[in-house]
Design a protein around this motif. Structure first.
Motif, PDB file in Angstrom:
ATOM      1  N   ALA A  89      17.783 -75.665-115.577  1.00 33.03           N
ATOM      2  CA  ALA A  89      17.559 -74.223-115.465  1.00 33.03           C
ATOM      3  C   ALA A  89      17.231 -73.622-116.820  1.00 33.03           C
ATOM      4  O   ALA A  89      16.346 -72.764-116.943  1.00 33.03           O
ATOM      5  CB  ALA A  89      18.795 -73.554-114.870  1.00 33.03           C
ATOM      6  N   THR A  90      17.932 -74.079-117.846  1.00 37.15           N
ATOM      7  CA  THR A  90      17.663 -73.587-119.199  1.00 37.15           C
ATOM      8  C   THR A  90      16.269 -73.987-119.653  1.00 37.15           C
ATOM      9  O   THR A  90      15.521 -73.162-120.210  1.00 37.15           O
ATOM     10  CB  THR A  90      18.714 -74.150-120.182  1.00 37.15           C
ATOM     11  OG1 THR A  90      20.021 -73.772-119.736  1.00 37.15           O
ATOM     12  CG2 THR A  90      18.490 -73.616-121.588  1.00 37.15           C
ATOM     13  N   THR A  91      15.890 -75.231-119.414  1.00 39.17           N
ATOM     14  CA  THR A  91      14.560 -75.705-119.781  1.00 39.17           C
ATOM     15  C   THR A  91      13.474 -74.896-119.075  1.00 39.17           C
ATOM     16  O   THR A  91      12.427 -74.587-119.647  1.00 39.17           O
ATOM     17  CB  THR A  91      14.412 -77.198-119.427  1.00 39.17           C
ATOM     18  OG1 THR A  91      15.390 -77.943-120.157  1.00 39.17           O
ATOM     19  CG2 THR A  91      13.029 -77.719-119.789  1.00 39.17           C
ATOM     20  N   ARG A  92      13.742 -74.527-117.823  1.00 32.05           N
ATOM     21  CA  ARG A  92      12.769 -73.760-117.035  1.00 32.05           C
ATOM     22  C   ARG A  92      12.628 -72.328-117.527  1.00 32.05           C
ATOM     23  O   ARG A  92      11.529 -71.768-117.530  1.00 32.05           O
ATOM     24  CB  ARG A  92      13.202 -73.784-115.562  1.00 32.05           C
ATOM     25  CG  ARG A  92      12.464 -72.836-114.654  1.00 32.05           C
ATOM     26  CD  ARG A  92      12.808 -73.088-113.190  1.00 32.05           C
ATOM     27  NE  ARG A  92      14.226 -73.133-112.948  1.00 32.05           N
ATOM     28  CZ  ARG A  92      14.984 -72.052-112.708  1.00 32.05           C
ATOM     29  NH1 ARG A  92      14.436 -70.851-112.729  1.00 32.05           N
ATOM     30  NH2 ARG A  92      16.273 -72.178-112.467  1.00 32.05           N
ATOM     31  N   LEU A  93      13.719 -71.716-117.958  1.00 30.49           N
ATOM     32  CA  LEU A  93      13.728 -70.290-118.264  1.00 30.49           C
ATOM     33  C   LEU A  93      13.562 -69.956-119.740  1.00 30.49           C
ATOM     34  O   LEU A  93      13.408 -68.791-120.091  1.00 30.49           O
ATOM     35  CB  LEU A  93      15.034 -69.664-117.758  1.00 30.49           C
ATOM     36  CG  LEU A  93      15.217 -69.660-116.231  1.00 30.49           C
ATOM     37  CD1 LEU A  93      16.631 -69.267-115.856  1.00 30.49           C
ATOM     38  CD2 LEU A  93      14.213 -68.717-115.577  1.00 30.49           C
ATOM     39  N   VAL A  94      13.602 -70.979-120.605  1.00 32.06           N
ATOM     40  CA  VAL A  94      13.517 -70.751-122.050  1.00 32.06           C
ATOM     41  C   VAL A  94      12.172 -71.270-122.563  1.00 32.06           C
ATOM     42  O   VAL A  94      11.714 -72.337-122.135  1.00 32.06           O
ATOM     43  CB  VAL A  94      14.683 -71.461-122.772  1.00 32.06           C
ATOM     44  CG1 VAL A  94      14.518 -71.438-124.277  1.00 32.06           C
ATOM     45  CG2 VAL A  94      16.006 -70.804-122.387  1.00 32.06           C
ATOM     46  N   PRO A  95      11.505 -70.556-123.464  1.00 32.42           N
ATOM     47  CA  PRO A  95      10.225 -71.027-124.014  1.00 32.42           C
ATOM     48  C   PRO A  95      10.364 -72.400-124.675  1.00 32.42           C
ATOM     49  O   PRO A  95      11.416 -72.722-125.225  1.00 32.42           O
ATOM     50  CB  PRO A  95       9.875 -69.952-125.056  1.00 32.42           C
ATOM     51  CG  PRO A  95      10.622 -68.731-124.629  1.00 32.42           C
ATOM     52  CD  PRO A  95      11.886 -69.234-124.001  1.00 32.42           C
ATOM     53  N   GLY A 109      16.405 -74.337-105.223  1.00 33.37           N
ATOM     54  CA  GLY A 109      16.947 -73.309-106.095  1.00 33.37           C
ATOM     55  C   GLY A 109      18.294 -73.635-106.699  1.00 33.37           C
ATOM     56  O   GLY A 109      19.135 -74.295-106.069  1.00 33.37           O
ATOM     57  N   THR A 110      18.506 -73.133-107.905  1.00 32.32           N
ATOM     58  CA  THR A 110      19.719 -73.398-108.663  1.00 32.32           C
ATOM     59  C   THR A 110      20.901 -72.572-108.171  1.00 32.32           C
ATOM     60  O   THR A 110      22.037 -73.044-108.175  1.00 32.32           O
ATOM     61  CB  THR A 110      19.462 -73.080-110.150  1.00 32.32           C
ATOM     62  OG1 THR A 110      18.405 -73.921-110.629  1.00 32.32           O
ATOM     63  CG2 THR A 110      20.704 -73.312-110.991  1.00 32.32           C
ATOM     64  N   GLY A 111      20.670 -71.334-107.755  1.00 27.63           N
ATOM     65  CA  GLY A 111      21.750 -70.412-107.429  1.00 27.63           C
ATOM     66  C   GLY A 111      22.713 -70.933-106.384  1.00 27.63           C
ATOM     67  O   GLY A 111      23.932 -70.906-106.568  1.00 27.63           O
ATOM     68  N   ARG A 112      22.193 -71.398-105.253  1.00 34.63           N
ATOM     69  CA  ARG A 112      23.063 -71.873-104.161  1.00 34.63           C
ATOM     70  C   ARG A 112      23.888 -73.077-104.607  1.00 34.63           C
ATOM     71  O   ARG A 112      25.063 -73.210-104.245  1.00 34.63           O
ATOM     72  CB  ARG A 112      22.217 -72.244-102.942  1.00 34.63           C
ATOM     73  CG  ARG A 112      21.448 -71.076-102.316  1.00 34.63           C
ATOM     74  CD  ARG A 112      20.664 -71.550-101.113  1.00 34.63           C
ATOM     75  NE  ARG A 112      19.871 -70.483-100.520  1.00 34.63           N
ATOM     76  CZ  ARG A 112      18.616 -70.207-100.866  1.00 34.63           C
ATOM     77  NH1 ARG A 112      18.016 -70.928-101.804  1.00 34.63           N
ATOM     78  NH2 ARG A 112      17.959 -69.215-100.278  1.00 34.63           N
ATOM     79  N   VAL A 113      23.268 -73.966-105.384  1.00 34.53           N
ATOM     80  CA  VAL A 113      23.966 -75.161-105.857  1.00 34.53           C
ATOM     81  C   VAL A 113      25.133 -74.770-106.760  1.00 34.53           C
ATOM     82  O   VAL A 113      26.246 -75.307-106.647  1.00 34.53           O
ATOM     83  CB  VAL A 113      22.986 -76.090-106.603  1.00 34.53           C
ATOM     84  CG1 VAL A 113      23.725 -77.290-107.199  1.00 34.53           C
ATOM     85  CG2 VAL A 113      21.888 -76.565-105.671  1.00 34.53           C
ATOM     86  N   LEU A 114      24.916 -73.812-107.644  1.00 33.36           N
ATOM     87  CA  LEU A 114      25.969 -73.392-108.565  1.00 33.36           C
ATOM     88  C   LEU A 114      27.131 -72.719-107.841  1.00 33.36           C
ATOM     89  O   LEU A 114      28.305 -72.959-108.164  1.00 33.36           O
ATOM     90  CB  LEU A 114      25.397 -72.446-109.625  1.00 33.36           C
ATOM     91  CG  LEU A 114      24.458 -73.071-110.656  1.00 33.36           C
ATOM     92  CD1 LEU A 114      23.978 -72.015-111.647  1.00 33.36           C
ATOM     93  CD2 LEU A 114      25.140 -74.208-111.397  1.00 33.36           C
ATOM     94  N   VAL A 115      26.827 -71.868-106.862  1.00 36.28           N
ATOM     95  CA  VAL A 115      27.897 -71.194-106.116  1.00 36.28           C
ATOM     96  C   VAL A 115      28.793 -72.215-105.428  1.00 36.28           C
ATOM     97  O   VAL A 115      30.028 -72.155-105.530  1.00 36.28           O
ATOM     98  CB  VAL A 115      27.301 -70.208-105.086  1.00 36.28           C
ATOM     99  CG1 VAL A 115      28.380 -69.733-104.112  1.00 36.28           C
ATOM    100  CG2 VAL A 115      26.683 -69.013-105.799  1.00 36.28           C
ATOM    101  N   LEU A 116      28.195 -73.158-104.726  1.00 40.88           N
ATOM    102  CA  LEU A 116      28.983 -74.175-104.035  1.00 40.88           C
ATOM    103  C   LEU A 116      29.791 -75.007-105.022  1.00 40.88           C
ATOM    104  O   LEU A 116      30.973 -75.299-104.792  1.00 40.88           O
ATOM    105  CB  LEU A 116      28.057 -75.072-103.212  1.00 40.88           C
ATOM    106  CG  LEU A 116      28.742 -76.199-102.427  1.00 40.88           C
ATOM    107  CD1 LEU A 116      29.776 -75.647-101.459  1.00 40.88           C
ATOM    108  CD2 LEU A 116      27.702 -77.042-101.690  1.00 40.88           C
ATOM    109  N   GLY A 117      29.167 -75.372-106.127  1.00 42.68           N
ATOM    110  CA  GLY A 117      29.858 -76.182-107.120  1.00 42.68           C
ATOM    111  C   GLY A 117      31.071 -75.486-107.707  1.00 42.68           C
ATOM    112  O   GLY A 117      32.160 -76.080-107.798  1.00 42.68           O
TER     113      GLY A 117
END
Length: 418
Positions: A128-134, A77-85
């Protein structure tokens, strides 16, 4: 294990705001560090080459963290990585004034701040953008996210210079660290990880490959290797300018404010370049080949540096050069990310784009470190500009043989057949 949110669960505008905003805050803090190089040299007495080594290690570590961060984001998951970063960027930036040795600066700038920025950097954000955007909106979306990093540079450089003038350089670094924390809410918006794409009707289902298999398959592809080589050159150029442009300004006898505004102008015009590149690669589903656009960008850099070297160094020339360089500065990111996605699809995008970013930062290490060494040895930055011209021409040429086609992943049928 949680699955990623479907694209329709998060509004595209919110995705872009979160990703571009995070990149703006982390990139703005990193790209403003060059403003403090001279002050750190005066404060610590370590010498320009030693301090440049800390900045260079930061370039390298930023790249080294991206494949690992991308692999983790793809899997858990992206969320945990972003928080730590984001937390590491803030802590590392705030610790810089308290480091008085080369090892200490390497730890604060190179390990903490740069490592955190790598975790909350392009490989994770673009994936994350590629995953969430059409798919039909990904080209412009990656351009917008990339422009976010440029906007951060445009805003942070004057803020850093202003706070330094009003309250001192230590307060300026504390301020940058605190502002970076504003990126924390984006982790919730971008949470999730890359799921396997659904198979088309009648096609064999895709399988989740192991990370090592994915990486070996990518590195075996000549087009992917050429893309990495070109991005190495981009890193050399970007890191040299981000770290040493204030020093170039000072060596020309111009006031420090010109250096701060030059970095800001680079960020401003890179917004235009990033958006223009995102539009170009997405226009009518890619009327222009991404490899051709990359060749054009690198060739334009070579010409810009050559003309800059021939002109007198005035504030107007410096700002004009910053504008031209800014237009090409990180406009390489959307087509480079687009090619990785085209080659291998979104499932392992963070991992594979992270490797491309590692190549970028290997070049960045050399650009930041050799800039300081060259100035100490020769008293000028001329040889760095010569090297930059040669490398930019080489990068323009090596993109031409790239083949823009999908590298087919294995299917369940092929795995069973083996």
């Amino acid at each position: 294990m949680k699955t990623s949110l479907p694209a329709k669960a998060v509004p595209v505008g919110l995705v872009l705001l979160a990703a571009a905003g995070t990149f703006a805050l982390t990139m703005g803090a990193r790209q403003s560090m060059g403003l403090f190089l001279g002050t750190l040299n005066s404060s610590t007495g370590l010498g320009l080459a030693s301090i440049s080594l800390a900045f260079a290690f930061g370039q390298l570590w930023w790249g080294l963290t991206q494949p690992v961060a991308g692999l983790v984001a793809d899997r858990i998951g992206t969320g945990r990585v972003l928080v730590l970063g984001v937390l590491l960027v803030a802590i590392g930036t705030a610790l810089v004034p308290h480091m008085h040795t080369t090892a200490g600066l390497i730890f604060a700038i190179g390990v903490l701040a740069a490592g955190g920025a790598g975790m909350a950097g392009p490989s994770v954000l673009m994936a994350a953008t590629t995953r969430l955007v059409p798919p039909e909106r990904r080209g412009m979306a990656t351009g917008i996210v990339n422009a976010g990093g440029s906007f951060g540079q445009f805003v942070f450089a004057p803020i850093a210079q202003g706070v330094t003038a009003a309250a001192g350089w230590m307060a300026s670094l504390y301020t940058l660290g605190v502002i970076t924390l504003l990126a924390l809410p984006a982790a919730w918006v971008l949470r999730g990880h890359s799921a396997l794409p659904a198979a088309a009707a009648g096609a064999a289902p895709a399988v989740r490959e192991k990370a090592g298999v994915v990486i070996r398959r990518a590195l075996a592809d000549p087009s992917y290797r050429l893309l990495c080589a070109g991005f190495f050159v981009c890193g050399f150029h970007v890191a040299f300018i981000a770290t040493h442009l204030p020093g170039v300004v000072a060596s020309c006898g111009l006031p420090p404010s010109v250096g701060a505004w030059s970095l800001a102008v680079i960020g401003l015009f890179n917004i235009v370049g990033s958006l223009a590149m995102g539009w170009a690669i997405g226009f009518q589903h890619g009327r222009w080949r991404m490899k051709s656009l990359l060749s054009l960008v690198y060739a334009a850099r070579a010409v810009a540096v050559l003309v800059f070297m021939l002109l007198p160094k005035t504030p107007a020339v410096m700002l004009g050069f910053a504008a031209i360089i800014g237009f090409t500065y990180l406009s390489t990111v959307p087509p480079t990310a687009g090619l990785v996605a085209r080659f291998f699809g979104p499932a392992n995008m963070a991992t594979l784009f992270g490797i491309v970013m590692l190549a970028h930062q290997l070049g960045g290490f050399l650009g930041a470190w050799l800039g300081g060494k060259a100035f100490e040895l020769t008293g000028s930055y001329d040889w760095m500009w010569y090297a930059d011209i040669v490398l930019a021409v080489g990068a323009a040429l090596i993109h031409l043989p790239i083949r823009e086609q999908r590298v087919a992943p294995p299917t369940m049928a092929t795995v069973i057949g083996e």
